[in-house]
Design a protein around this motif. Structure first.
Motif, mmCIF file in Angstrom:
data_model
loop_
_atom_site.group_PDB
_atom_site.id
_atom_site.type_symbol
_atom_site.label_atom_id
_atom_site.label_comp_id
_atom_site.label_asym_id
_atom_site.label_seq_id
_atom_site.Cartn_x
_atom_site.Cartn_y
_atom_site.Cartn_z
ATOM 1 N N PRO A 1 47.457 53.645 27.742
ATOM 2 C CA PRO A 1 46.384 53.613 26.983
ATOM 3 C C PRO A 1 45.066 53.341 28.151
ATOM 4 O O PRO A 1 45.235 52.678 29.204
ATOM 5 N N GLU A 2 43.907 53.778 27.908
ATOM 6 C CA GLU A 2 42.790 53.652 28.616
ATOM 7 C C GLU A 2 42.367 52.133 28.978
ATOM 8 O O GLU A 2 42.196 51.620 30.263
ATOM 9 N N ALA A 3 42.459 51.257 28.086
ATOM 10 C CA ALA A 3 42.258 49.836 28.422
ATOM 11 C C ALA A 3 43.155 49.358 29.292
ATOM 12 O O ALA A 3 42.886 48.451 30.316
ATOM 13 N N ASP A 4 44.695 49.739 29.330
ATOM 14 C CA ASP A 4 45.605 49.298 30.211
ATOM 15 C C ASP A 4 45.502 49.681 31.643
ATOM 16 O O ASP A 4 45.676 49.236 32.560
ATOM 17 N N ARG A 5 44.900 51.033 31.626
ATOM 18 C CA ARG A 5 44.409 51.610 33.088
ATOM 19 C C ARG A 5 43.663 50.795 33.776
ATOM 20 O O ARG A 5 43.537 50.724 34.747
ATOM 21 N N ALA A 6 42.459 50.586 33.043
ATOM 22 C CA ALA A 6 41.269 49.681 33.720
ATOM 23 C C ALA A 6 41.733 48.484 33.966
ATOM 24 O O ALA A 6 41.350 47.737 35.064
ATOM 25 N N ALA A 7 42.885 47.792 33.118
ATOM 26 C CA ALA A 7 43.079 46.382 33.490
ATOM 27 C C ALA A 7 44.146 46.346 34.662
ATOM 28 O O ALA A 7 44.172 45.659 35.619
ATOM 29 N N LEU A 8 45.103 47.332 34.710
ATOM 30 C CA LEU A 8 45.865 47.428 35.802
ATOM 31 C C LEU A 8 44.949 47.748 37.142
ATOM 32 O O LEU A 8 45.513 47.243 38.185
ATOM 33 N N ALA A 9 44.018 48.661 36.990
ATOM 34 C CA ALA A 9 43.372 49.026 38.141
ATOM 35 C C ALA A 9 42.593 47.584 38.833
ATOM 36 O O ALA A 9 42.648 47.383 39.953
#
Length: 163
Positions: free
Chosen positions: A143-151
């Motif tokens: 999910p997009e929110a997870d991508r941003a958090a992971l980055a």
């Protein structure tokens, strides 16, 4: 969410050495496994173009430098985080393929600059588009929110490790 190999490894350590906190394996072990899988997924694009990941890295580094798409071997090494010896091998291979050329640096006859050829520019411009489509496909699994958090987390961790 199902179990993965790391879950099994953690269970085995808990059974065999309950006195140890093996929880970092949950992060580091999974990070290594994901990195290996990503490397394989990304390498497919490079292999289709007859290149390795390192070849792509050199071509992309030169392209990102902007016109005239030229850097010293030392600059390439520092921007790709590989040794100058590995850079030389990559440049030799790319030169043999007609994708880069060496030329004397202005003002220093002993120094050489590495420049993308017209063929090199064409190839990297096409390849980076295919590469980014592939990367979008891979990160779209989250999910997009997870991508941003992971980055954000990976950046913070990398900066902390660098000191």
């Amino acid at each position: 969410m199902g179990e993965d190999r790391v879950d099994r490894i953690l269970e085995q350590w808990a059974q065999e050495r309950p006195d140890l906190d093996a929880s970092p394996l949950g992060v580091i072990g999974r990070l290594h496994r994901v990195a290996e899988m990503l490397d394989e997924e990304l390498s497919v694009v490079f292999r289709q173009a007859g290149l390795g990941r390192g070849d792509f890295d050199v071509l992309a580094t030169l392209r990102r430098a902007g016109a005239p798409y030229e850097l010293s071997a030392g600059d390439i090494a520092s921007r790709t985080m590989v040794t100058s010896g590995a850079t030389t091998k990559r440049v030799d291979r790319l030169a043999a393929l007609g994708l880069v050329e060496r030329r004397r640096a202005e003002g220093d006859a002993r120094s050489r600059q590495i420049r993308l050829t017209d063929s090199g520019v064409t190839l990297i411009d096409e390849l980076v588009e295919v590469h980014l489509v592939n990367e979008h496909r891979l990160v779209a699994m989250l999910p997009e929110a997870d991508r941003a958090a992971l980055a954000r987390i990976l950046k913070a961790w990398g900066l902390a490790l660098r000191g």
